[in-house]
Scaffold this active site. Structure first.
Site, mmCIF file in Angstrom:
data_model
loop_
_atom_site.group_PDB
_atom_site.id
_atom_site.type_symbol
_atom_site.label_atom_id
_atom_site.label_comp_id
_atom_site.label_asym_id
_atom_site.label_seq_id
_atom_site.Cartn_x
_atom_site.Cartn_y
_atom_site.Cartn_z
ATOM 1 N N ASN A 11 0.865 -1.185 0.000
ATOM 2 C CA ASN A 11 0.000 0.000 0.000
ATOM 3 C C ASN A 11 0.900 1.234 0.000
ATOM 4 O OD1 ASN A 11 -1.827 2.035 0.451
ATOM 5 N ND2 ASN A 11 -2.389 1.376 2.531
ATOM 6 N N TRP A 12 1.052 1.821 -1.172
ATOM 7 C CA TRP A 12 1.995 2.950 -1.306
ATOM 8 C C TRP A 12 1.434 4.243 -0.742
ATOM 9 C CZ3 TRP A 12 3.960 2.170 -7.077
ATOM 10 C CH2 TRP A 12 4.619 0.925 -7.157
ATOM 11 N N LYS A 13 0.157 4.229 -0.408
ATOM 12 C CA LYS A 13 -0.505 5.429 0.149
ATOM 13 C C LYS A 13 -0.271 6.628 -0.764
ATOM 14 C CE LYS A 13 -0.246 3.262 4.626
ATOM 15 N NZ LYS A 13 -0.140 3.357 6.072
ATOM 16 N N HIS A 98 -9.796 1.271 4.938
ATOM 17 C CA HIS A 98 -8.478 1.459 5.559
ATOM 18 C C HIS A 98 -8.599 2.461 6.713
ATOM 19 C CE1 HIS A 98 -4.325 2.552 6.221
ATOM 20 N NE2 HIS A 98 -4.023 1.395 5.662
ATOM 21 N N GLU A 100 -6.850 4.796 7.656
ATOM 22 C CA GLU A 100 -6.571 6.202 7.347
ATOM 23 C C GLU A 100 -7.761 6.862 6.659
ATOM 24 O OE1 GLU A 100 -2.794 5.539 5.441
ATOM 25 O OE2 GLU A 100 -1.942 5.005 7.387
ATOM 26 N N GLU A 173 -5.635 -4.680 10.940
ATOM 27 C CA GLU A 173 -4.602 -3.665 11.112
ATOM 28 C C GLU A 173 -4.910 -2.823 12.352
ATOM 29 O OE1 GLU A 173 -2.607 -2.610 7.178
ATOM 30 O OE2 GLU A 173 -4.522 -1.575 7.139
ATOM 31 N N GLY A 179 2.188 2.571 10.825
ATOM 32 C CA GLY A 179 3.139 3.658 10.627
ATOM 33 C C GLY A 179 3.819 4.118 11.910
ATOM 34 N N GLY A 240 2.661 -0.967 4.419
ATOM 35 C CA GLY A 240 2.703 0.447 4.048
ATOM 36 C C GLY A 240 4.134 0.896 3.827
ATOM 37 N N GLY A 241 4.714 1.506 4.854
ATOM 38 C CA GLY A 241 6.055 2.096 4.745
ATOM 39 C C GLY A 241 7.084 1.177 4.100
HETATM 40 P P1 PGA Z 1 2.567 0.495 7.744
HETATM 41 O O1 PGA Z 1 1.095 0.633 7.074
HETATM 42 O O2 PGA Z 1 3.139 -0.782 7.240
HETATM 43 O O3 PGA Z 1 3.320 1.710 7.280
HETATM 44 O O4 PGA Z 1 2.347 0.478 9.223
HETATM 45 C C1 PGA Z 1 0.260 -0.470 6.918
HETATM 46 C C2 PGA Z 1 -1.043 -0.037 6.261
HETATM 47 O O5 PGA Z 1 -1.496 1.071 6.525
HETATM 48 O O6 PGA Z 1 -1.644 -0.781 5.452
#
Ligand code: PGA
Length: 262
Positions: A11-13, A98, A100, A173, A179, A240-241
């Site tokens: 997930n590159w956000k 998600h 976020e 999650e 993050g 993510g990261g």
């Molecule tokens: P993260 O994000 O690996 O940066 O904690 C995971 C996600 O939001 O899917």
């Protein structure tokens, strides 16, 4: 034990630019050939780069994902993207709910009802929906992890048939782990995953519960992936990261693939 193919999503956000999206996808392609038979890989680039990443991964087994979708098929919804538009671009997977987007202090927070509508729109379009669930730190400290994750699951699945639910991947999650560099212990995560699977069995049937992949997400790295993925109900991760660095991401994919080979 049921043989589920693990699934690892990147997930590159709201990261990368056109050039780095292209090169990151290219790096994953090069190293993924021997891994994709053992692990499904999905890349979730930002919307503007979906077509470009789609071109890079065409002809490989890597799947293309989107980070969100609108629940209506078309119309006057400025700034939104429909499921049919995603299908047009060969997108096969979409993130729904998600954290976020559920907890967006500076934006429009998505509630259970909207998430349910989005999930149904995605499934009707033939997309695989990656339904994200997880409790906040406050909820965890109040002992509400089970109650919250199960109620998110039940609300999202309202009116979803067993046939449609077979196209769902769950992603547990915990919000406090995303993050932040903190993550649930493998045992804590496993306990929630097992609970979610049991709930699927109660709502639908045992076969569907056993077949559904449940990913873990939240600060997964190359160094902690194996211990998480070796839990019996953890079927890969949503990253993510660490997905922004191809080497790190591929280490995580390898950890997932090894749980099958082992
Ligand atoms: P993260 O994000 O690996 O940066 O904690 C995971 C996600 O939001 O899917």
């Amino acid at each position: 034990m049921f043989n589920r193919t693990p699934i690892v999503g990147g997930n590159w956000k709201m990261n990368t630019d056109l050039a780095s999206a292209r090169s990151l996808a290219g790096e994953v392609v090069v190293a993924s050939r021997e891994l994709t038979p053992h692990c499904e890989i999905v890349l979730f680039p930002p919307f503007p780069y979906i077509a470009t990443v789609g071109d890079v991964i065409r002809g490989t087994d890597i799947r293309l994902g989107a980070q969100d979708v609108h629940h209506k098929p078309n119309g006057a919804y400025t700034g939104s993207v429909s499921a049919a538009m995603l299908v047009n671009l060969d997108v096969t997977h979409v993130l729904i709910g998600h954290s976020e987007r559920r907890h967006a202090p500076e934006g429009v927070a998505e509630g259970d009802r909207l998430i349910n509508l989005k999930l149904k729109a995605a499934l009707e379009a033939g997309l695989t929906a990656v339904l994200c669930l997880g409790e906040t730190l406050e909820q965890r400290e109040a002992g509400k992890t089970e109650e919250i994750t199960l109620s998110q699951l039940d609300a999202a699945l309202e009116g979803v048939s067993a046939d449609a639910a077979a196209q769902i991947v769950l992603a547990y999650e915990p919000v406090w782990a995303i993050g932040t560099g903190r993550n649930a212990t493998p045992e804590d995560a496993q306990a929630v995953h097992r609970l979610l699977r049991q709930r699927l069995g109660m709502r639908y049937n045992e076969e569907l519960a056993r077949a559904t992949r449940i990913q873990y997400g939240g600060s997964v790295k190359g160094s902690n992936a194996s211990s998480l993925f070796s839990q019996p109900d953890i079927d890969g991760g949503l990253i993510g990261g660490a997905s922004l660095n191809s080497e790190e991401f591929l280490t995580i994919v390898r950890a997932a693939a090894e749980t099958v080979a082992a």
